[in-house]
Design a protein around this motif. Sequence first.
Motif, short mmCIF file in Angstrom:
data_model
loop_
_atom_site.label_atom_id
_atom_site.label_comp_id
_atom_site.label_asym_id
_atom_site.label_seq_id
_atom_site.Cartn_x
_atom_site.Cartn_y
_atom_site.Cartn_z
N VAL A 198 14.24 11.76 -3.50
CA VAL A 198 15.60 11.25 -3.71
C VAL A 198 16.52 11.68 -2.58
CG1 VAL A 198 17.65 11.43 -5.19
CG2 VAL A 198 15.38 11.24 -6.23
N VAL A 199 17.38 10.74 -2.14
CA VAL A 199 18.58 11.08 -1.39
C VAL A 199 19.75 10.64 -2.27
CG1 VAL A 199 19.94 10.72 0.71
CG2 VAL A 199 17.43 10.73 0.84
N LEU A 200 20.49 11.61 -2.79
CA LEU A 200 21.52 11.33 -3.80
C LEU A 200 22.85 10.99 -3.14
CD1 LEU A 200 22.05 11.37 -6.91
CD2 LEU A 200 22.88 13.71 -6.59
N GLY A 245 0.80 -1.22 0.00
CA GLY A 245 0.00 0.00 0.00
C GLY A 245 0.83 1.27 0.00
N ILE A 246 1.90 1.29 -0.78
CA ILE A 246 2.86 2.41 -0.82
C ILE A 246 2.24 3.62 -1.51
CG2 ILE A 246 5.06 3.17 -1.80
CD1 ILE A 246 5.23 1.26 0.66
N ASP A 247 2.45 4.81 -0.95
CA ASP A 247 1.98 6.03 -1.60
C ASP A 247 3.11 6.99 -1.96
OD1 ASP A 247 2.71 7.22 0.79
OD2 ASP A 247 0.67 7.68 1.43
N PHE A 248 4.37 6.61 -1.68
CA PHE A 248 5.52 7.47 -1.99
C PHE A 248 6.75 6.58 -2.12
CE2 PHE A 248 8.15 11.14 -2.15
CZ PHE A 248 7.34 12.27 -2.21
N LEU A 249 7.60 6.88 -3.11
CA LEU A 249 8.85 6.14 -3.32
C LEU A 249 10.03 7.05 -2.98
CD1 LEU A 249 7.85 4.57 -6.73
CD2 LEU A 249 8.22 3.27 -4.64
N LEU A 250 10.96 6.54 -2.19
CA LEU A 250 12.18 7.27 -1.85
C LEU A 250 13.37 6.51 -2.41
CD1 LEU A 250 13.59 9.59 -0.28
CD2 LEU A 250 13.80 7.98 1.63
N ALA A 251 14.02 7.09 -3.42
CA ALA A 251 15.20 6.48 -4.01
C ALA A 251 16.44 6.98 -3.29
CB ALA A 251 15.28 6.83 -5.50
N ARG A 285 9.85 15.02 -6.41
CA ARG A 285 9.29 16.12 -5.63
C ARG A 285 10.41 16.86 -4.89
NH1 ARG A 285 5.49 14.20 -8.13
NH2 ARG A 285 3.31 14.13 -7.41
N PHE A 286 11.40 16.11 -4.41
CA PHE A 286 12.54 16.73 -3.73
C PHE A 286 13.77 15.87 -3.96
CE2 PHE A 286 10.78 13.84 -0.55
CZ PHE A 286 11.92 13.19 -0.07
N ALA A 287 14.94 16.51 -3.83
CA ALA A 287 16.21 15.80 -3.91
C ALA A 287 17.12 16.32 -2.81
CB ALA A 287 16.86 16.00 -5.27
N ILE A 288 17.51 15.42 -1.92
CA ILE A 288 18.44 15.75 -0.84
C ILE A 288 19.85 15.42 -1.31
CG2 ILE A 288 19.19 15.01 1.46
CD1 ILE A 288 16.20 14.84 2.19
N MET A 289 20.74 16.43 -1.24
CA MET A 289 22.06 16.31 -1.85
C MET A 289 23.13 16.77 -0.86
SD MET A 289 20.88 17.90 -5.55
CE MET A 289 22.47 17.67 -6.35
N ASN A 290 23.80 15.83 -0.24
CA ASN A 290 24.90 16.11 0.67
C ASN A 290 26.20 15.62 0.05
OD1 ASN A 290 26.79 16.28 2.69
ND2 ASN A 290 25.70 15.05 4.18
#
Length: 393
Positions: free
Chosen positions: A136-138, A89-95, A173-178
């Motif tokens: 995304v967390v890159l 029942g996933i409503d969001f994917l985090l790569a 929707r967003f990309a976290i980039m550290n």
Amino acid sequence: MENFVYYSPTEFIFGKGTQKETGKALKRYGAKRVMIVYGSDRIEREGLMKEITDSLDQEGLEYVKFGGIKPNPTADSVYAGIEKARAEGIDFLLAVGGGSPIDAAKAMALGINYEGDFWDFYEGHKEPQNTVPVGVVLTIPAAGSEGSGNSVITNEKTHQKISVRYPMHLRPRFAIMNPELTMSLPWNQTANGIVDMMAHIFERYFSNTEGTQLVDAYSEAILRDIMDQALSLRLNPENYDARADVMWAGTLAHNGLCGVGKVEDWASHRMEHEISAFYDVAHGAGLAVIIPAWMKFCAPLNPDKLWRFAINVMSVDPAGKTTEEIINEGIAELKHFYHDLDMTTNLRELCGCEPDINKMVESLHRNMGDTLGAYVPLSMDDCKKIYEMALEG
């Protein structure tokens, strides 16, 4: 300059420690039950996964994990991910990772709410309607998928590696980039990423569209900076500022800015897709082989942008030289740069065998039709010649 529509809704969250903001970002975009899509166990081993899941726990978000996405992500992994996401029942994917888990997550996003085969979208039979959002967390700067609406998947059963471009549906929707998260990368992954992001600019820079001086100028500036920072990282892999520049350059290379108002090319990418589909090599490594051969083939047919590239990017001194000499020196300097990154420019060496060029051309024709590219429109015979030129290195 051509008319254009530029749509880029991604929120970029850049800098040290930003991975700890993942939960807040997910909640801000309405996530309730998340599937974390990732590749290698480096994510777990180095503690990044725990930092991410801790941030999700703090926001009261439910989540499941889906790991094991390999480089050149396959259709089989996408099918498995779609099945799990539906069951959970996933409503969001985090790569979490580089281009491979991001592209796989985007493919899952196309397929979760679609009753048919997600591959329909890659073969052009269907247009997306109801996609699942992706964040995304890159950890690997290369593909630029964190800021694009593109995805590339390999179908191992049919030996097809096909890309789609759906900016209205697949931009994260967003990309976290550290940039700190990239410091533990093996050098070959950093080098492959550098070649890939440069190629994303080349595919847009080498265009016959007139009146694009501004776009060309900042494309050249990004290319020069990538090369400078790449050599800095070769000497000091823990140089944070160089890592930051390279990470952001990878996003700028593929988020569409370098192609606004232009007819793009993409012949080199599509020719490389056949190499990595059949010989399972890294995408960046394949591009380092194809691009100089493509440039050499195109030089006598359309020297204009290759001449400018040699002078403005590769710093060739034009004094007393013919156009042909300037271009050849520019190509030679680009190959030297690739060699400085420990990349080969020889197709035979890359594949570790005698590559079956006829087989690759047949597959290219099946996937792309009779012609390829725009800067110099290529027939399949032309593509065969470029593959053969790449054997020379």
